[in-house]
Design a protein around this motif. Structure first.
Motif, PDB file in Angstrom:
ATOM      1  N   LEU A  33       0.855  -1.187   0.000  1.00 21.40           N
ATOM      2  CA  LEU A  33       0.000   0.000   0.000  1.00 21.40           C
ATOM      3  C   LEU A  33       0.891   1.237   0.000  1.00 21.40           C
ATOM      4  N   GLY A  34       0.691   2.096  -0.992  1.00 24.01           N
ATOM      5  CA  GLY A  34       1.469   3.327  -1.074  1.00 24.01           C
ATOM      6  C   GLY A  34       0.610   4.538  -0.795  1.00 24.01           C
ATOM      7  N   ALA A  35       1.097   5.434   0.051  1.00 28.33           N
ATOM      8  CA  ALA A  35       0.386   6.679   0.363  1.00 28.33           C
ATOM      9  C   ALA A  35       1.408   7.644   0.949  1.00 28.33           C
ATOM     10  N   ASN A  36       2.039   8.415   0.105  1.00 26.49           N
ATOM     11  CA  ASN A  36       3.164   9.248   0.557  1.00 26.49           C
ATOM     12  C   ASN A  36       2.803  10.159   1.717  1.00 26.49           C
ATOM     13  N   SER A  37       1.621  10.771   1.679  1.00 23.24           N
ATOM     14  CA  SER A  37       1.265  11.740   2.716  1.00 23.24           C
ATOM     15  C   SER A  37       1.004  11.083   4.069  1.00 23.24           C
ATOM     16  N   LYS A  38       0.688   9.799   4.066  1.00 25.73           N
ATOM     17  CA  LYS A  38       0.390   9.092   5.320  1.00 25.73           C
ATOM     18  C   LYS A  38       1.294   7.869   5.504  1.00 25.73           C
ATOM     19  N   ALA A  39       2.458   7.895   4.874  1.00 28.27           N
ATOM     20  CA  ALA A  39       3.400   6.781   4.994  1.00 28.27           C
ATOM     21  C   ALA A  39       3.781   6.564   6.452  1.00 28.27           C
ATOM     22  N   GLY A  40       3.900   5.293   6.839  1.00 21.86           N
ATOM     23  CA  GLY A  40       4.229   4.936   8.211  1.00 21.86           C
ATOM     24  C   GLY A  40       3.021   4.652   9.069  1.00 21.86           C
ATOM     25  N   GLN A  41       1.844   5.039   8.616  1.00 26.03           N
ATOM     26  CA  GLN A  41       0.622   4.765   9.360  1.00 26.03           C
ATOM     27  C   GLN A  41       0.015   3.433   8.928  1.00 26.03           C
ATOM     28  N   THR A  42      -0.921   2.944   9.705  1.00 28.21           N
ATOM     29  CA  THR A  42      -1.665   1.741   9.357  1.00 28.21           C
ATOM     30  C   THR A  42      -3.004   2.146   8.742  1.00 28.21           C
ATOM     31  N   ILE A  43      -3.608   1.199   8.048  1.00 22.37           N
ATOM     32  CA  ILE A  43      -4.916   1.467   7.470  1.00 22.37           C
ATOM     33  C   ILE A  43      -5.942   1.796   8.553  1.00 22.37           C
ATOM     34  N   SER A  44      -5.849   1.151   9.708  1.00 22.83           N
ATOM     35  CA  SER A  44      -6.816   1.430  10.774  1.00 22.83           C
ATOM     36  C   SER A  44      -6.726   2.867  11.266  1.00 22.83           C
ATOM     37  N   GLN A  45      -5.543   3.485  11.150  1.00 25.11           N
ATOM     38  CA  GLN A  45      -5.399   4.895  11.525  1.00 25.11           C
ATOM     39  C   GLN A  45      -6.010   5.816  10.477  1.00 25.11           C
ATOM     40  N   VAL A  46      -5.889   5.427   9.229  1.00 25.78           N
ATOM     41  CA  VAL A  46      -6.370   6.269   8.130  1.00 25.78           C
ATOM     42  C   VAL A  46      -7.850   6.027   7.844  1.00 25.78           C
ATOM     43  N   PHE A  47      -8.262   4.755   7.883  1.00 23.22           N
ATOM     44  CA  PHE A  47      -9.641   4.363   7.624  1.00 23.22           C
ATOM     45  C   PHE A  47     -10.079   3.374   8.701  1.00 23.22           C
ATOM     46  N   PRO A  48     -10.605   3.850   9.822  1.00 25.55           N
ATOM     47  CA  PRO A  48     -11.005   2.942  10.909  1.00 25.55           C
ATOM     48  C   PRO A  48     -12.012   1.877  10.493  1.00 25.55           C
ATOM     49  N   HIS A  49     -12.787   2.128   9.461  1.00 24.67           N
ATOM     50  CA  HIS A  49     -13.774   1.124   9.041  1.00 24.67           C
ATOM     51  C   HIS A  49     -13.118  -0.113   8.430  1.00 24.67           C
ATOM     52  N   LEU A  50     -11.809  -0.039   8.136  1.00 27.78           N
ATOM     53  CA  LEU A  50     -11.096  -1.175   7.553  1.00 27.78           C
ATOM     54  C   LEU A  50     -10.169  -1.846   8.567  1.00 27.78           C
ATOM     55  N   ARG A  51     -10.326  -1.540   9.846  1.00 26.71           N
ATOM     56  CA  ARG A  51      -9.375  -2.023  10.852  1.00 26.71           C
ATOM     57  C   ARG A  51      -9.406  -3.541  11.025  1.00 26.71           C
ATOM     58  N   HIS A  52     -10.479  -4.199  10.604  1.00 25.08           N
ATOM     59  CA  HIS A  52     -10.567  -5.649  10.766  1.00 25.08           C
ATOM     60  C   HIS A  52      -9.700  -6.416   9.771  1.00 25.08           C
ATOM     61  N   LEU A  53      -9.155  -5.718   8.770  1.00 26.62           N
ATOM     62  CA  LEU A  53      -8.384  -6.382   7.717  1.00 26.62           C
ATOM     63  C   LEU A  53      -6.906  -6.463   8.079  1.00 26.62           C
ATOM     64  N   ASP A  54      -6.283  -7.552   7.686  1.00 30.21           N
ATOM     65  CA  ASP A  54      -4.849  -7.745   7.892  1.00 30.21           C
ATOM     66  C   ASP A  54      -4.123  -7.195   6.671  1.00 30.21           C
ATOM     67  N   LEU A  55      -3.618  -5.966   6.797  1.00 34.08           N
ATOM     68  CA  LEU A  55      -3.028  -5.266   5.657  1.00 34.08           C
ATOM     69  C   LEU A  55      -1.640  -4.748   5.997  1.00 34.08           C
ATOM     70  N   PRO A  56      -0.786  -4.584   4.986  1.00 35.95           N
ATOM     71  CA  PRO A  56       0.547  -4.037   5.239  1.00 35.95           C
ATOM     72  C   PRO A  56       0.467  -2.558   5.576  1.00 35.95           C
ATOM     73  N   PRO A  57       1.496  -1.998   6.219  1.00 29.76           N
ATOM     74  CA  PRO A  57       1.496  -0.564   6.533  1.00 29.76           C
ATOM     75  C   PRO A  57       1.636   0.276   5.271  1.00 29.76           C
TER      76      PRO A  57
END
Length: 342
Positions: free
Chosen positions: A33-57
């Motif tokens: 997952l690439g997101a330069n402006s939010k690099a280093g964060q997890t998906i659960s921090q950026v989109f809490p509705h997706l926190r149940h998914l096992d995703l890379p940072p």
């Protein structure tokens, strides 16, 4: 077989929609997952509705190793997208959701987007991503250019009528309402709740909307001569959805029959019974497009109404539909979820 997927621009609305859809896909796994402006964060921090998914940072795009990626979705803004894609491996399959590769003529791109194209070689190989009409080309493509959400809606309503010679090509009026997520996730003063709610307004009046470049390109190609539509978009205080009302000269029953025939085998296009009109409430969160046809009180005039979800069928759902074809997967995989209602 599991396909390894990367999403660039994962912190935007279309990126989040891609994650939501791929989460229910049988053979795709998100590995980058690439997101330069939010690099280093997890998906659960950026989109809490997706926190149940096992995703890379989330990573900086330059930190991603594409060696074992089977397909990359690029959900970046126009101009940024072409610069990034030009640096990606030449054999990587890519579905781009930006406007950067939709227009075949570099001069047309410069006219509508205000800057010279920085990846002309890639632009020349890109296939226009309106799945129902470019299916064979998409299957063998390396780079697919997703359509504009407004452009897709208007084309679903009009393409079969242009090829069938059923309407006056010099008298097409397209009145379109689009939800606010179509403007992206970036902070904009005119999209603040206090400035947008409790009303709606027209914008890009008089033929300045960039999706007109796609209408001009595609409709003129179909007709074999220049075709220009009148198009006015309106921003409505809703999160999702597009409703296009199209006014044409032509026989209503013939138009309805042509649309029914054109889309009878299409899994995501539903032509309603004659005289019924669709609603954005009935396609929300889905990859479906509903089309209705009604005769006008003025003889020889017809009204066509088309509705789709701008984030799904108009963007990320369309992108996944195309990716399925590119990876030789069943086209409908991950996309047959029912609309959300109410």
């Amino acid at each position: 077989m599991t396909h390894s997927i990367a999403i660039l621009g994962a912190s935007g609305y279309t990126g989040a929609e891609l994650i939501r859809l791929i989460a229910g896909h049988a053979t795709m796994k998100i590995t980058a997952l690439g997101a330069n402006s939010k690099a280093g964060q997890t998906i659960s921090q950026v989109f809490p509705h997706l926190r149940h998914l096992d995703l890379p940072p989330l990573l900086q795009i330059d930190e991603i190793d594409f060696a074992n990626i089977d397909l990359c979705f690029c959900a970046l803004p126009h101009k940024t997208s072409q610069e990034v894609i030009a640096r990606l491996p030449a054999d990587l399959k890519i579905v781009d959701l930006s406007a950067d590769f939709r227009l075949r003529d570099p001069e047309a791109y410069k006219k509508w987007y205000g800057n010279a194209h920085a990846a002309v070689a890639q632009q020349e190989e890109a296939v226009y991503g309106l799945t129902e009409f470019y299916r064979d080309e998409i299957r063998s493509a390396r780079l697919v250019a997703g359509t504009g959400c407004n452009a897709a809606t208007g084309q679903f309503a009009l393409r079969p009528l242009i090829t069938g010679g059923l309407i006056d090509l010099d008298d097409i009026i397209l009145d379109l309402k689009c939800a606010v997520s179509g403007a992206g996730r970036s902070l904009k003063e005119n999209l603040l709740h206090a400035e947008l709610s409790e009303g709606y307004h027209a914008y890009a009046i008089g033929g300045t909307h960039r999706h007109l470049g796609e209408f001009d390109q595609e409709f003129s190609k179909l007709a074999g001569r220049p075709v220009q539509v009148q198009f006015t978009p309106h921003l409505v205080p809703a999160n999702r959805g597009i409703l296009a009302t199209v006014y044409v000269k032509g026989d209503a029953e013939a138009i309805h029959n042509a649309l029914e025939s054109a889309y009878s085998a299409e899994p995501f296009i539903e032509v309603l019974p004659f005289g019924e009109a669709p609603s954005t409430r009935h396609i929300r969160g889905s990859n479906f497009c509903h089309i209705g046809v009604t005769s006008d009180r003025l003889p020889g005039r017809t009204i066509i109404v088309a509705a789709l979800d701008n984030l799904t069928k108009g963007s990320s759902g369309q992108a996944l539909q195309n990716a399925n074809l590119m990876l030789d997967i069943e086209e409908t995989e991950g996309l047959m979820m029912a609309p959300l209602f109410p």
